[in-house]
Write a protein that holds these residues in place. Structure first.
Motif, PDB file in Angstrom:
ATOM      1  N   ALA A 159     -37.595 -31.958 -48.773  1.00  0.00           N
ATOM      2  CA  ALA A 159     -36.774 -30.939 -48.853  1.00  0.00           C
ATOM      3  C   ALA A 159     -35.913 -30.639 -47.911  1.00  0.00           C
ATOM      4  CB  ALA A 159     -37.320 -29.673 -49.771  1.00  0.00           C
ATOM      5  N   ALA A 160     -36.888 -30.591 -46.672  1.00  0.00           N
ATOM      6  CA  ALA A 160     -36.366 -30.401 -45.200  1.00  0.00           C
ATOM      7  C   ALA A 160     -35.305 -31.439 -44.976  1.00  0.00           C
ATOM      8  CB  ALA A 160     -37.609 -30.242 -44.329  1.00  0.00           C
ATOM      9  N   ALA A 161     -35.806 -32.609 -45.052  1.00  0.00           N
ATOM     10  CA  ALA A 161     -34.891 -33.694 -44.679  1.00  0.00           C
ATOM     11  C   ALA A 161     -33.583 -33.853 -45.385  1.00  0.00           C
ATOM     12  CB  ALA A 161     -35.725 -35.277 -45.131  1.00  0.00           C
ATOM     13  N   VAL A 162     -33.623 -33.691 -46.937  1.00  0.00           N
ATOM     14  CA  VAL A 162     -32.341 -33.752 -47.549  1.00  0.00           C
ATOM     15  C   VAL A 162     -31.543 -32.406 -47.519  1.00  0.00           C
ATOM     16  CG1 VAL A 162     -33.484 -35.342 -49.079  1.00  0.00           C
ATOM     17  CG2 VAL A 162     -33.287 -32.817 -49.742  1.00  0.00           C
ATOM     18  N   THR A 163     -32.025 -31.419 -46.879  1.00  0.00           N
ATOM     19  CA  THR A 163     -31.002 -30.370 -46.634  1.00  0.00           C
ATOM     20  C   THR A 163     -30.796 -30.138 -45.211  1.00  0.00           C
ATOM     21  OG1 THR A 163     -33.111 -28.813 -46.621  1.00  0.00           O
ATOM     22  CG2 THR A 163     -31.808 -29.185 -48.638  1.00  0.00           C
ATOM     23  N   THR A 164     -31.196 -31.093 -44.349  1.00  0.00           N
ATOM     24  CA  THR A 164     -30.892 -30.936 -42.969  1.00  0.00           C
ATOM     25  C   THR A 164     -29.493 -30.842 -42.630  1.00  0.00           C
ATOM     26  OG1 THR A 164     -32.977 -31.865 -42.054  1.00  0.00           O
ATOM     27  CG2 THR A 164     -31.085 -31.996 -40.678  1.00  0.00           C
ATOM     28  N   PRO A 165     -28.664 -31.420 -43.073  1.00  0.00           N
ATOM     29  CA  PRO A 165     -26.973 -31.324 -42.976  1.00  0.00           C
ATOM     30  C   PRO A 165     -26.779 -30.047 -43.251  1.00  0.00           C
ATOM     31  CG  PRO A 165     -27.434 -33.449 -44.231  1.00  0.00           C
ATOM     32  CD  PRO A 165     -28.668 -32.602 -44.106  1.00  0.00           C
ATOM     33  N   LEU A 166     -27.377 -29.210 -44.255  1.00  0.00           N
ATOM     34  CA  LEU A 166     -26.940 -27.628 -44.343  1.00  0.00           C
ATOM     35  C   LEU A 166     -27.476 -26.837 -43.352  1.00  0.00           C
ATOM     36  CD1 LEU A 166     -27.542 -27.910 -48.359  1.00  0.00           C
ATOM     37  CD2 LEU A 166     -25.165 -27.558 -47.168  1.00  0.00           C
ATOM     38  N   ASP A 167     -28.725 -27.061 -42.870  1.00  0.00           N
ATOM     39  CA  ASP A 167     -29.123 -26.485 -41.682  1.00  0.00           C
ATOM     40  C   ASP A 167     -28.378 -26.505 -40.400  1.00  0.00           C
ATOM     41  OD1 ASP A 167     -31.405 -24.826 -40.859  1.00  0.00           O
ATOM     42  OD2 ASP A 167     -31.701 -26.435 -39.685  1.00  0.00           O
ATOM     43  N   PHE A 209     -32.624 -26.100 -51.158  1.00  0.00           N
ATOM     44  CA  PHE A 209     -34.269 -26.261 -50.469  1.00  0.00           C
ATOM     45  C   PHE A 209     -35.051 -26.180 -51.553  1.00  0.00           C
ATOM     46  CE2 PHE A 209     -38.047 -25.372 -48.506  1.00  0.00           C
ATOM     47  CZ  PHE A 209     -38.240 -26.320 -47.702  1.00  0.00           C
ATOM     48  N   SER A 210     -35.177 -24.803 -52.140  1.00  0.00           N
ATOM     49  CA  SER A 210     -36.138 -24.599 -53.268  1.00  0.00           C
ATOM     50  C   SER A 210     -36.014 -25.235 -54.446  1.00  0.00           C
ATOM     51  CB  SER A 210     -35.738 -22.857 -53.530  1.00  0.00           C
ATOM     52  OG  SER A 210     -36.112 -22.344 -52.404  1.00  0.00           O
ATOM     53  N   LEU A 211     -34.676 -25.581 -54.874  1.00  0.00           N
ATOM     54  CA  LEU A 211     -34.675 -26.415 -56.189  1.00  0.00           C
ATOM     55  C   LEU A 211     -35.310 -28.002 -55.872  1.00  0.00           C
ATOM     56  CD1 LEU A 211     -31.042 -25.396 -57.246  1.00  0.00           C
ATOM     57  CD2 LEU A 211     -33.389 -24.646 -58.258  1.00  0.00           C
ATOM     58  N   VAL A 212     -35.252 -28.381 -54.590  1.00  0.00           N
ATOM     59  CA  VAL A 212     -35.934 -29.611 -54.339  1.00  0.00           C
ATOM     60  C   VAL A 212     -37.462 -29.453 -54.258  1.00  0.00           C
ATOM     61  CG1 VAL A 212     -36.186 -31.537 -52.630  1.00  0.00           C
ATOM     62  CG2 VAL A 212     -33.834 -30.829 -53.452  1.00  0.00           C
ATOM     63  N   GLN A 213     -37.808 -28.513 -53.264  1.00  0.00           N
ATOM     64  CA  GLN A 213     -39.423 -28.393 -52.958  1.00  0.00           C
ATOM     65  C   GLN A 213     -40.181 -27.983 -54.012  1.00  0.00           C
ATOM     66  OE1 GLN A 213     -40.230 -24.714 -50.386  1.00  0.00           O
ATOM     67  NE2 GLN A 213     -42.041 -26.122 -49.551  1.00  0.00           N
ATOM     68  N   PHE A 214     -39.714 -27.076 -54.978  1.00  0.00           N
ATOM     69  CA  PHE A 214     -40.656 -26.404 -55.955  1.00  0.00           C
ATOM     70  C   PHE A 214     -40.832 -27.315 -57.100  1.00  0.00           C
ATOM     71  CE2 PHE A 214     -39.690 -22.568 -53.775  1.00  0.00           C
ATOM     72  CZ  PHE A 214     -41.171 -22.241 -53.066  1.00  0.00           C
ATOM     73  N   PRO A 215     -39.879 -28.110 -57.633  1.00  0.00           N
ATOM     74  CA  PRO A 215     -40.139 -29.140 -58.759  1.00  0.00           C
ATOM     75  C   PRO A 215     -40.821 -30.058 -58.261  1.00  0.00           C
ATOM     76  CG  PRO A 215     -37.867 -28.142 -58.762  1.00  0.00           C
ATOM     77  CD  PRO A 215     -38.516 -27.547 -57.374  1.00  0.00           C
ATOM     78  N   LEU A 216     -40.505 -30.682 -56.844  1.00  0.00           N
ATOM     79  CA  LEU A 216     -41.083 -31.912 -56.179  1.00  0.00           C
ATOM     80  C   LEU A 216     -42.714 -31.697 -56.354  1.00  0.00           C
ATOM     81  CD1 LEU A 216     -41.016 -34.803 -55.145  1.00  0.00           C
ATOM     82  CD2 LEU A 216     -40.414 -33.972 -53.135  1.00  0.00           C
ATOM     83  N   TRP A 217     -43.061 -30.484 -55.725  1.00  0.00           N
ATOM     84  CA  TRP A 217     -44.251 -29.912 -55.495  1.00  0.00           C
ATOM     85  C   TRP A 217     -45.027 -30.050 -56.828  1.00  0.00           C
ATOM     86  CZ3 TRP A 217     -46.266 -24.494 -56.211  1.00  0.00           C
ATOM     87  CH2 TRP A 217     -47.442 -24.389 -55.825  1.00  0.00           C
TER      88      TRP A 217
END
Length: 188
Positions: free
Chosen positions: A107-115, A68-76
């Motif tokens: 990031a929430a969408a792509v990591t939903t399966p992990l959630d 999640f963090s590896l997607v969210q922060f670089p994308l931001w």
């Protein structure tokens, strides 16, 4: 620089999960329980499963938080740079907040399966194969029983909540960072 920040971030995520996971386990069990008495649920977990019961899902939570963090922060950062480039000036805090909302939602969408896997592990009956904490096994079980729809269960409420959080927290972070940099420039 961003790579070193990511490497530093991982241990902090793991430590934060030491606090987050027990509260998440109790919260989720309260949500599906006939009793909403938090202390009673907490006590039941300790009596029946021990401290391990409070930390069930720790590994799956960390395995969700890191991607999640590896997607969210670089994308931001990318969205802020793109906006800056297109407008010809550094983004304002509200623009940073909008970028944070989009980055958080994605990031929430792509990591939903992990959630979903984390939730299944935390709520599984003690002693079951799902309760053992194997993320791949939990994902496979959801895939077999519910398919792609099951893997993305709750994706829209999750995206909405995390987008709002990204807007507020990343916007506030950027505002605070800007103020501190300005104070630093004015200091002798």
């Amino acid at each position: 620089m961003l790579e070193s920040l990511r490497l530093l971030l991982h241990p902090f995520l793991m430590v934060a999960c030491l606090i987050r996971v027990p509260s998440e386990v109790v919260k989720q069990r309260a949500q599906v329980s006939a009793s909403s008495r938090t202390f009673q649920i907490f006590s039941t977990i300790l009596c029946e499963e021990g401290i391990q019961g409070l930390y069930r899902g720790y590994k799956s939570t960390v395995l969700r938080e890191i991607p999640f963090s590896l997607v969210q922060f670089p994308l931001w950062e990318f969205l802020k740079a793109l906006w800056s480039w297109r407008r010809g000036h550094v983004v304002d805090s509200w623009q940073s907040a909008v970028c944070g909302a989009f980055a958080g939602g994605f990031a929430a969408a792509v990591t939903t399966p992990l959630d979903v896997a984390k939730t299944r592990i935390m709520l599984a009956k003690a002693g079951s194969s799902t309760a053992s904490g194997n993320v791949l096994s939990a994902l496979h079980g959801v895939w077999q029983s519910q398919g792609l729809t099951g893997l993305f269960a709750g994706v829209f409420p999750r995206m909405a909540a995390i987008s709002l959080g990204g807007f507020i927290f990343l916007g506030a972070y950027d505002q605070t960072r800007g103020l501190l940099l300005e104070v630093g420039r004015k200091s002798p």
